[in-house]
Design an enzyme around this catalytic site. Structure first.
Site, short mmCIF file in Angstrom:
data_model
loop_
_atom_site.label_atom_id
_atom_site.label_comp_id
_atom_site.label_asym_id
_atom_site.label_seq_id
_atom_site.Cartn_x
_atom_site.Cartn_y
_atom_site.Cartn_z
N HIS A 145 -2.24 -0.65 -0.59
CA HIS A 145 -1.42 -1.53 0.26
C HIS A 145 -0.87 -0.83 1.48
O HIS A 145 -0.09 -1.43 2.24
CB HIS A 145 -0.26 -2.11 -0.55
CG HIS A 145 0.76 -1.09 -0.95
ND1 HIS A 145 0.59 -0.29 -2.06
CD2 HIS A 145 1.92 -0.70 -0.40
CE1 HIS A 145 1.63 0.52 -2.16
NE2 HIS A 145 2.45 0.30 -1.15
N1 UDP Z 1 3.60 -0.77 -9.72
C1 UDP Z 1 3.75 -1.85 -10.57
N2 UDP Z 1 2.80 -2.86 -10.54
C2 UDP Z 1 1.71 -2.81 -9.72
C3 UDP Z 1 1.57 -1.69 -8.85
C4 UDP Z 1 2.55 -0.70 -8.88
O1 UDP Z 1 4.70 -1.90 -11.36
O2 UDP Z 1 0.91 -3.74 -9.75
C5 UDP Z 1 4.66 0.27 -9.73
C6 UDP Z 1 4.17 1.66 -9.98
O3 UDP Z 1 4.14 1.94 -11.36
C7 UDP Z 1 5.20 2.52 -9.26
C8 UDP Z 1 5.63 1.63 -8.13
O4 UDP Z 1 5.24 0.31 -8.44
O5 UDP Z 1 6.29 2.79 -10.09
C9 UDP Z 1 4.96 2.08 -6.84
O6 UDP Z 1 5.21 1.19 -5.85
P1 UDP Z 1 4.33 1.05 -4.53
O7 UDP Z 1 2.95 1.48 -4.82
O8 UDP Z 1 4.59 -0.31 -4.02
O9 UDP Z 1 5.08 2.01 -3.53
P2 UDP Z 1 4.89 3.48 -3.01
O10 UDP Z 1 5.10 4.40 -4.19
O11 UDP Z 1 3.55 3.59 -2.41
O12 UDP Z 1 5.97 3.64 -1.99
#
Ligand code: UDP
Length: 359
Positions: free
Chosen positions: A203
């Site tokens: 994403h």
């Molecule tokens: N996550 C979730 N469901 C999903 C995808 C990710 O619960 O379908 C959780 C994942 O386990 C992690 C968090 O969302 O704890 C990560 O969020 P994201 O990827 O949106 O953000 P980033 O870490 O890239 O800032």
């Protein structure tokens, strides 16, 4: 002490799960939800599953460009800070809510703590990188997940105090793993066999906003050799629709598209996957903690230790490199404890207590 915490998107709800309840044992906390992520799939389910206290205030400031959103949150927080008169403001990670929270507090003369301070991808084209750097330089307490983060802040001569506290997402991952194992039926729901499938998430704006890059992502996913569960972030789903590429993913025989999963379901499918492909920062860490090889769909990462340890490969959107990485067996290497062993929340509480006692 009255602490005002600013959260706004999915990973921040996960991070707050490690800290809010602990803070509330000794302090008053006002939890402000900016509304950056407001739908049930990216917001409500995390509060419920991870037992995050309900927000005390909702700003409803979702939507718009990065600049518009940051400005809107900043403007709204000015009034909130003046009404609530907190002794301390806490922000997490690298989003528009993080930057707006830190800046509003600094301008109001309220000390700020940044959780996950010092992370750097050294790629200033990422909106997140700009948010990280600016937030760190507006913060008084720099609460770092890793040694690398502390060194980054020292090199930049950030004015705040760096403290190595460990990683709050690791706290949550370690605590909820057995709960996810017992409670989630996601493997059955999505028809997945333990160890016989891949999990893919993407994403980052750099991968999904530009239709050409998005098509490369689609081609990479289509080429994967195993059944692959793809929980689609709303940003990605919208870009796929706009570029008329969703149908291709739907028709690919080995791909199973899903809505964004709740935390417990995501953890369950992550812990039994053969490998995880992702451009998420949080998911790279979680893969490491779960001992699942990670293939990162970016050219750089803030979580360099996962790459140095052999558990994470950076492949960008290079299909051949991704296929090679997926085919590689899991490294025959022990994983050292990189992220604080599940005690980051406790350390944050201690550091905050000591800091405010000194003032
Ligand atoms: N996550 C979730 N469901 C999903 C995808 C990710 O619960 O379908 C959780 C994942 O386990 C992690 C968090 O969302 O704890 C990560 O969020 P994201 O990827 O949106 O953000 P980033 O870490 O890239 O800032």
């Amino acid at each position: 002490m009255r602490i005002l915490t600013v959260v706004g998107n999915r990973p921040q709800f996960v991070k707050a799960a490690a800290v809010s309840r602990l803070l509330r044992e000794h302090h008053e906390e006002i939890l402000v939800h900016t509304g950056q992520h407001y739908d049930d799939e990216l917001s409500r389910v995390f509060f419920e599953e991870l037992d995050v206290p309900a927000p005390d205030l909702r700003l409803g400031a979702g939507g718009g460009s990065n600049t518009e959103q940051t400005a809107r949150i900043l403007g709204l927080l000015e009034g909130v800070l003046s009404d609530a008169a907190p002794d301390f403001v806490l922000v997490y990670g690298d989003t528009n809510s993080t930057l707006a929270g830190a800046l509003a507090a600094a301008q109001a003369g309220v000390p700020v703590g940044h959780v996950e301070a010092g992370m750097r991808s050294f790629d200033r084209t990422m909106p997140e990188e700009l948010n990280r750097v600016l937030t760190d330089h507006a913060s008084d307490l720099l609460l770092c997940s890793t040694e690398t983060a502390v060194s980054n802040l020292r090199r930049e001569a950030a004015a705040g105090e760096p403290h190595l506290v460990g990683d709050v997402m690791a706290d949550v991952s370690l605590a909820f793993r057995p709960i996810a194992e017992g409670r989630s039926t996601a493997l059955v729901d999505y028809g997945l066999e333990e160890g016989g499938y891949l999990l893919a998430t993407a994403h980052r704006p750099g991968n999904v906003d530009d239709p050409e890059r998005l098509e490369r992502l689609v081609e990479l996913l289509e080429a994967l050799p195993l059944p692959t569960l793809v929980p689609l972030h709303p940003r990605t789903a919208a870009s796929l629709e706009k570029a008329a590429l969703r149908g291709r993913l739907e028709r690919a025989p080995l791909l199973r598209l899903a809505p964004p999963l709740g935390y417990l379901d995501f953890m369950k499918v992550a812990m039994h996957a053969r490998a995880i492909l992702t451009d998420s920062g949080g998911v790279q860490k979680e893969a490491y903690l779960l001992g699942i090889p990670c293939v990162t769909l970016r050219d750089n990462t803030e979580w360099v230790e996962t790459v140095e340890s052999g558990w994470n490969s950076l492949v960008g959107l290079d299909r051949e490199a991704a296929l090679e990485a997926v085919a590689r067996p899991a490294p025959d290497l022990a994983r050292s404890e990189l992220y604080g062993g599940g005690h980051a929340g406790e350390r944050i509480r201690e550091v905050l207590g000591a800091y405010t006692a000194r003032r």
